[in-house]
Design an enzyme around this catalytic site. Structure first.
Site, short mmCIF file in Angstrom:
data_model
loop_
_atom_site.label_atom_id
_atom_site.label_comp_id
_atom_site.label_asym_id
_atom_site.label_seq_id
_atom_site.Cartn_x
_atom_site.Cartn_y
_atom_site.Cartn_z
CB SER A 42 36.77 36.85 46.38
OG SER A 42 38.19 37.33 45.83
CG ASP A 201 36.71 39.62 44.06
OD1 ASP A 201 35.84 39.44 44.88
OD2 ASP A 201 37.88 39.37 44.13
#
Length: 281
Positions: A42, A201
């Protein structure tokens, strides 16, 4: 001062990851770190790439400048009516990442230690945006209930994940695309593809992914405090001493980025002091 880690992990956390930048900058003032392996997920994928590429301060300056132009965060109208399907958040992030991870940074990363970035796959490729949004809700619930950077709900729910060779991506000029794909938060971000597969993500699968292979001493840079951390002797977790000024996805206040960076530097200095004290005892 001697401080050796075989592995460094940059956890996720959106803009809270600027704490990692300040922490590593302060660490670099006192010790020379030469890990064999680095992972990121991320926002931590960008923080790790900026550190390895020698572009930490460039990232802070570029993101601050971009935030100066943003008067508000994304609204529902933005998400429904934007011409290319990207919200202001995603456009800003993409532009900054591609500017910071230029040819010079990518060349340095390509010649550096092993670097892996975790990306996630929604259960349904055909409905990746929808299922990804549902998984975002489930992830937030799990994060607060389990209160650990590591969890196993994603695999049970059918989410897939993969550690991607970021050095290979850098050699192919694709690192910026990979870093952007790794920080895709449905439905706020349009679902991108990585080598033909829609991705989400990777932090929803693991907020602090260990490298593959996972060997030796490891420094794990978190972006928030957790109640439950694994008691593994070879692994050292560090987290902000207090809640970071920067919110995970607030793209309107550049001063909060700097304050988060400065908190990282303060915590880095405390980490050095604590380490020196432990060695003396």
């Amino acid at each position: 001062m001697t401080l050796t880690f075989d592995q460094i992990v940059f956890s996720g956390g959106g803009l809270r990851c600027f704490w990692q930048g300040g922490f590593m900058e302060e660490l670099g003032r006192h010790v020379s770190l030469s890990p064999k392996r680095v992972t990121g997920v991320s926002g931590g994928a960008l923080a790790g790439a900026a550190w390895l590429g020698g572009a930490e301060r460039t990232l802070l300056d570029c993101m601050r400048a971009a935030f100066e132009e943003e008067a508000y965060n994304a609204t529902l109208e933005d998400m429904l009516n934007d011409e290319d399907g990207r919200t202001p958040h995603q456009r800003v992030y993409d532009e900054v990442v591609h500017k910071v991870l230029d040819e010079t940074a990518q060349a340095r990363i390509a010649d550096g230690p092993a670097f892996q970035i975790l990306i996630g796959y929604a259960p349904s490729a055909r409905l990746s945006g929808l299922t990804g949004a549902a998984m975002t809700v489930a992830y937030e619930a799990e994060l607060h209930v389990v209160n650990s950077p590591h969890f196993n709900w994603a695999e049970t729910a059918g989410m897939g994940s993969e550690l991607v060779d970021a050095r290979a991506a850098a050699r192919g000029g694709e690192l910026a695309d990979l870093v952007c794909a790794a920080a895709t938060i449905p439905p706020l971000f349009q679902t991108p593809e990585w080598h033909g597969k829609p991705v989400i993500d990777g932090g929803m699968a693991d907020q602090a992914p260990m490298p593959d292979p996972n060997e030796g001493s490891t420094l794990v840079l978190l972006t928030r405090q957790y109640r439950r951390l694994p008691g593994i002797a070879s692994r050292r977790y560090v987290a902000p001493s207090k809640e970071t000024p920067a919110d995970k996805i607030d793209f309107t206040d550049p001063d909060k980025l700097t304050a988060t960076w400065d908190l990282g530097r303060d915590d880095g200095a405390a980490f050095i002091r604590d380490t020196q004290r432990s060695k003396e005892e």
